[in-house]
Motif scaffolding. Structure first.
Motif, PDB file in Angstrom:
ATOM      1  N   VAL A 156       0.853  -1.187   0.000  1.00 16.41           N
ATOM      2  CA  VAL A 156       0.000   0.000   0.000  1.00 16.41           C
ATOM      3  C   VAL A 156       0.888   1.235   0.000  1.00 16.41           C
ATOM      4  N   TYR A 157       0.297   2.349  -0.393  1.00 12.49           N
ATOM      5  CA  TYR A 157       1.018   3.614  -0.328  1.00 12.49           C
ATOM      6  C   TYR A 157       1.146   4.053   1.121  1.00 12.49           C
ATOM      7  N   VAL A 158       2.369   4.253   1.561  1.00 10.20           N
ATOM      8  CA  VAL A 158       2.607   4.860   2.870  1.00 10.20           C
ATOM      9  C   VAL A 158       3.572   6.013   2.669  1.00 10.20           C
ATOM     10  N   ASP A 159       3.508   6.978   3.577  1.00  7.43           N
ATOM     11  CA  ASP A 159       4.265   8.204   3.368  1.00  7.43           C
ATOM     12  C   ASP A 159       5.507   8.298   4.234  1.00  7.43           C
ATOM     13  N   ASP A 160       5.870   7.215   4.892  1.00  4.72           N
ATOM     14  CA  ASP A 160       7.073   7.280   5.712  1.00  4.72           C
ATOM     15  C   ASP A 160       7.793   5.938   5.672  1.00  4.72           C
ATOM     16  N   GLU A 198      -6.935   1.173   2.031  1.00  3.47           N
ATOM     17  CA  GLU A 198      -6.047   2.025   1.244  1.00  3.47           C
ATOM     18  C   GLU A 198      -5.515   3.218   2.023  1.00  3.47           C
ATOM     19  N   GLU A 199      -6.030   3.423   3.224  1.00  2.92           N
ATOM     20  CA  GLU A 199      -5.606   4.568   4.024  1.00  2.92           C
ATOM     21  C   GLU A 199      -5.558   4.156   5.490  1.00  2.92           C
ATOM     22  N   PRO A 200      -4.813   4.889   6.306  1.00  4.47           N
ATOM     23  CA  PRO A 200      -4.741   4.524   7.722  1.00  4.47           C
ATOM     24  C   PRO A 200      -6.073   4.771   8.430  1.00  4.47           C
ATOM     25  N   PRO A 201      -6.384   3.934   9.426  1.00  4.97           N
ATOM     26  CA  PRO A 201      -5.733   2.673   9.786  1.00  4.97           C
ATOM     27  C   PRO A 201      -5.813   1.681   8.624  1.00  4.97           C
ATOM     28  N   TYR A 202      -4.714   0.964   8.369  1.00  5.11           N
ATOM     29  CA  TYR A 202      -4.603   0.177   7.149  1.00  5.11           C
ATOM     30  C   TYR A 202      -5.305  -1.179   7.201  1.00  5.11           C
ATOM     31  N   PHE A 203      -5.782  -1.577   8.383  1.00  5.82           N
ATOM     32  CA  PHE A 203      -6.359  -2.916   8.490  1.00  5.82           C
ATOM     33  C   PHE A 203      -7.765  -2.870   9.081  1.00  5.82           C
ATOM     34  N   VAL A 211     -16.652  -5.225  13.468  1.00  4.97           N
ATOM     35  CA  VAL A 211     -15.537  -4.692  12.686  1.00  4.97           C
ATOM     36  C   VAL A 211     -14.698  -3.748  13.544  1.00  4.97           C
ATOM     37  N   THR A 212     -13.378  -3.941  13.490  1.00  4.30           N
ATOM     38  CA  THR A 212     -12.439  -3.090  14.220  1.00  4.30           C
ATOM     39  C   THR A 212     -11.345  -2.635  13.268  1.00  4.30           C
ATOM     40  N   LEU A 213     -10.964  -1.371  13.338  1.00  2.00           N
ATOM     41  CA  LEU A 213      -9.856  -0.860  12.536  1.00  2.00           C
ATOM     42  C   LEU A 213      -8.571  -0.951  13.347  1.00  2.00           C
ATOM     43  N   LEU A 214      -7.545  -1.508  12.722  1.00  5.07           N
ATOM     44  CA  LEU A 214      -6.270  -1.714  13.418  1.00  5.07           C
ATOM     45  C   LEU A 214      -5.184  -0.810  12.829  1.00  5.07           C
TER      46      LEU A 214
END
Length: 214
Positions: A156-160, A198-203, A211-214
């Motif tokens: 995935v695209y990450v910025d760091d 596609e964006e944070p949180p990535y999972f 449903v939980t965002l990780l």
């Protein structure tokens, strides 16, 4: 006789190598800067990436950029490494005539192109052992032991320069592990499913329908 195999010892000046490496590294960092910008990254994102590289020496920067490229492989889409090298050569040479001589030296250029690829294109790979899966680095060393029923590397695209967790399955449950050679668990193996965003949180993880965002 100078060949590709003995070229480094018999032909190339170590100071030249050091300087070309440095200028190539600067150019590769610039290309990632452009990639972040092209992916609609903010100015703060670009500054954060540059700040993370600022305290590193050339070798450490090379390794950090290689790890970033392994995760963001689209960085190389449309990138001509010959242009990267040409810009590095231009920065290294003190006269135009010497720059032309350097660029027209096919064997010398091929040596540095191979050197760039070996430094920056260092992709990991999944391996299987006794029906379980793990991950090897580009040298074949284990960075995640073969103890999982399923693995998925998130491209995935990450910025760091973060280390992204790996989606894994163990004993019928999904979790996240870090490819840090220590099998560090990032999210416990308690989920029924984990998918990539596609964006944070990535999972996005699902457990008992919740449903939980990780």
């Amino acid at each position: 006789m100078i060949t590709q195999e003995n070229f480094e010892k018999q032909y190339s000046d170590p100071i030249e190598q050091q300087q070309i490496d440095k200028f190539v590294c600067v150019e590769m960092g610039r290309q990632i800067h452009r990639y972040i910008k092209g992916m609609s990254g903010t100015l703060a994102m670009m500054h954060r990436f540059e700040e993370q590289l600022a305290h590193l020496n050339t070798e450490q920067r090379e390794q950090a950029i290689a790890r970033y490229i392994d995760l963001n492989r689209k960085v190389l889409d449309g990138l001509d490494l010959k242009v990267v090298l040409a810009r590095a050569i231009a920065n290294y040479c003190d006269t135009f005539s010497y720059m032309l001589e350097f660029i027209n030296d096919t064997q010398r250029v091929n040596f540095y192109l191979a050197r760039i690829k070996s430094k920056y294109i260092q992709y990991h790979q999944i391996y299987e052992e006794n029906g379980k899966y793990g991950i090897l680095d580009h040298t074949g060393k284990v960075i995640l032991k073969a103890q999982y029923d399923f693995l998925r590397t998130p491209y995935v695209y990450v910025d760091d320069l973060r280390t992204m967790p790996i989606i894994a399955q163990k004993d019928g449950k999904m979790g996240l592990v870090l490819p840090d050679r220590k099998d560090t668990i990032y999210a416990d193996f308690i989920y029924d499913d984990i998918t990539l965003r596609e964006e944070p949180p990535y999972f996005e993880a699902v457990k008992d329908g919740k449903v939980t965002l990780l």
